[in-house]
Motif scaffolding. Structure first.
Motif, PDB file in Angstrom:
ATOM      1  N   ASN A   1       0.682  -0.952  -0.045  1.00  8.41           N
ATOM      2  CA  ASN A   1       0.054   0.025  -0.069  1.00  8.41           C
ATOM      3  C   ASN A   1       0.746   1.417  -0.145  1.00  8.41           C
ATOM      4  N   ASP A   2       0.295   2.282  -0.668  1.00  9.19           N
ATOM      5  CA  ASP A   2       1.127   3.630  -0.625  1.00  9.19           C
ATOM      6  C   ASP A   2       1.139   3.901   0.661  1.00  9.19           C
ATOM      7  N   TRP A   3       2.113   5.029   1.005  1.00  8.88           N
ATOM      8  CA  TRP A   3       2.262   5.823   2.264  1.00  8.88           C
ATOM      9  C   TRP A   3       1.830   7.161   1.818  1.00  8.88           C
ATOM     10  N   GLY A   4       0.257   7.737   2.406  1.00 14.93           N
ATOM     11  CA  GLY A   4       0.072   8.863   2.001  1.00 14.93           C
ATOM     12  C   GLY A   4      -1.168   9.264   3.056  1.00 14.93           C
ATOM     13  N   ASP A   5      -1.994  10.153   2.844  1.00 14.07           N
ATOM     14  CA  ASP A   5      -2.933  10.677   3.808  1.00 14.07           C
ATOM     15  C   ASP A   5      -3.997   9.802   4.147  1.00 14.07           C
ATOM     16  N   GLN A   6      -4.286   9.032   2.987  1.00 12.50           N
ATOM     17  CA  GLN A   6      -5.482   7.798   3.332  1.00 12.50           C
ATOM     18  C   GLN A   6      -4.835   7.058   4.184  1.00 12.50           C
ATOM     19  N   ALA A   7      -3.564   6.392   3.859  1.00 13.76           N
ATOM     20  CA  ALA A   7      -3.070   5.341   4.827  1.00 13.76           C
ATOM     21  C   ALA A   7      -2.914   5.763   6.216  1.00 13.76           C
ATOM     22  N   LYS A   8      -2.551   6.842   6.362  1.00 17.32           N
ATOM     23  CA  LYS A   8      -2.482   7.760   7.916  1.00 17.32           C
ATOM     24  C   LYS A   8      -3.582   7.674   8.413  1.00 17.32           C
ATOM     25  N   ALA A   9      -4.690   8.146   7.792  1.00 11.11           N
ATOM     26  CA  ALA A   9      -6.067   8.063   8.285  1.00 11.11           C
ATOM     27  C   ALA A   9      -6.604   6.931   8.742  1.00 11.11           C
ATOM     28  N   HIS A  10      -6.381   5.781   7.754  1.00 10.51           N
ATOM     29  CA  HIS A  10      -6.471   4.382   8.371  1.00 10.51           C
ATOM     30  C   HIS A  10      -5.814   3.987   9.578  1.00 10.51           C
ATOM     31  N   ILE A  11      -4.936   4.211   9.676  1.00  9.55           N
ATOM     32  CA  ILE A  11      -3.787   3.788  10.917  1.00  9.55           C
ATOM     33  C   ILE A  11      -4.415   4.688  12.174  1.00  9.55           C
ATOM     34  N   MET A  12      -4.668   5.936  11.986  1.00  8.97           N
ATOM     35  CA  MET A  12      -5.158   6.667  13.000  1.00  8.97           C
ATOM     36  C   MET A  12      -6.479   6.184  13.661  1.00  8.97           C
ATOM     37  N   HIS A  13      -7.303   5.680  12.595  1.00  7.00           N
ATOM     38  CA  HIS A  13      -8.605   5.114  12.909  1.00  7.00           C
ATOM     39  C   HIS A  13      -8.572   3.847  13.440  1.00  7.00           C
ATOM     40  N   GLN A  14      -7.791   2.938  12.854  1.00  5.08           N
ATOM     41  CA  GLN A  14      -7.376   1.476  13.383  1.00  5.08           C
ATOM     42  C   GLN A  14      -6.825   1.344  14.716  1.00  5.08           C
ATOM     43  N   ALA A  15      -5.834   2.113  14.846  1.00  5.31           N
ATOM     44  CA  ALA A  15      -5.215   2.067  16.402  1.00  5.31           C
ATOM     45  C   ALA A  15      -5.885   2.122  17.494  1.00  5.31           C
ATOM     46  N   LYS A  16      -6.035   1.228  18.325  1.00 10.22           N
ATOM     47  CA  LYS A  16      -6.726   1.122  19.624  1.00 10.22           C
ATOM     48  C   LYS A  16      -5.804   0.666  20.716  1.00 10.22           C
ATOM     49  N   GLY A  17      -5.843   1.588  21.812  1.00 10.28           N
ATOM     50  CA  GLY A  17      -5.096   0.726  23.050  1.00 10.28           C
ATOM     51  C   GLY A  17      -6.143   0.014  23.903  1.00 10.28           C
ATOM     52  N   GLU A  18      -6.795  -0.948  23.414  1.00 10.21           N
ATOM     53  CA  GLU A  18      -7.740  -1.682  24.029  1.00 10.21           C
ATOM     54  C   GLU A  18      -7.766  -3.124  24.159  1.00 10.21           C
ATOM     55  N   TYR A  19      -6.286  -4.015  23.881  1.00  8.65           N
ATOM     56  CA  TYR A  19      -6.218  -5.176  23.945  1.00  8.65           C
ATOM     57  C   TYR A  19      -5.376  -5.281  25.090  1.00  8.65           C
TER      58      TYR A  19
END
Length: 167
Positions: A119-137
């Motif tokens: 996957n390309d490293w860009g704004d869409q990828a970074k937004a996805h990472i920000m949305h997916q990252a959760k400190g709940e496991y």
């Protein structure tokens, strides 16, 4: 800034790498010598017993950025700061080497792939990472996270690779 700070820690993608199983050259491939000797005895020696230096421009850096997603991180300033640092680190790597490929994993009791090398490293990828990252496991398994990161590099055939963890 950040690029100057991390540049010395990047793997040397300019080092010598070898293309093996070449049919001609001045350097013998030590891994093929035994096959050559056996082949001579059988009357059919392999011809691809040489190796040559791979041109430096062909080496591709692959980087795994690993994010601690355990409950100790929680939905806190610490988690947000680590995600922001991870994204800034990825941007700095791409600024230094635009051809570098970046993967992002989350680790805790399991390992989760948030962004693959393909996957390309860009704004869409970074937004996805920000949305997916959760400190709940539950539970942090650092060893498993790093082992999976190295496995990802090996599976992707990294010639020059690096893992950075954000915990």
């Amino acid at each position: 800034g950040m690029m100057e700070a991390i540049r010395p820690s990047l793997p040397d993608a300019e080092g010598s790498q070898w293309e093996k199983r070449q049919r001609s050259g001045s350097t013998l491939d030590p891994d093929r010598l035994a096959m050559y000797v056996v082949g001579l005895e059988q009357g059919m020696p392999p011809l691809d017993i040489f190796m040559r230096k791979k041109p430096r421009s062909e080496l591709k850096l692959k980087v795994v950025l690993a994010l601690d997603e355990s409950t100790s991180m929680g939905d806190s300033e610490k988690m947000r700061a680590n995600v922001e640092a991870l994204l800034a680190y990825g941007d700095a790597i791409k600024a230094i080497d635009p051809d570098a490929q970046i993967s992002v994993i989350g680790f805790s009791d399991h390992v989760r792939l948030h962004h693959g090398f393909e996957n390309d490293w860009g704004d869409q990828a970074k937004a996805h990472i920000m949305h997916q990252a959760k400190g709940e496991y539950s539970a942090t398994d650092d060893e498993r996270g790093m082992a999976e990161s190295l496995g990802l590099l090996m599976m992707a055939g990294a010639e020059a690779g690096m893992v950075r963890a954000f915990t």
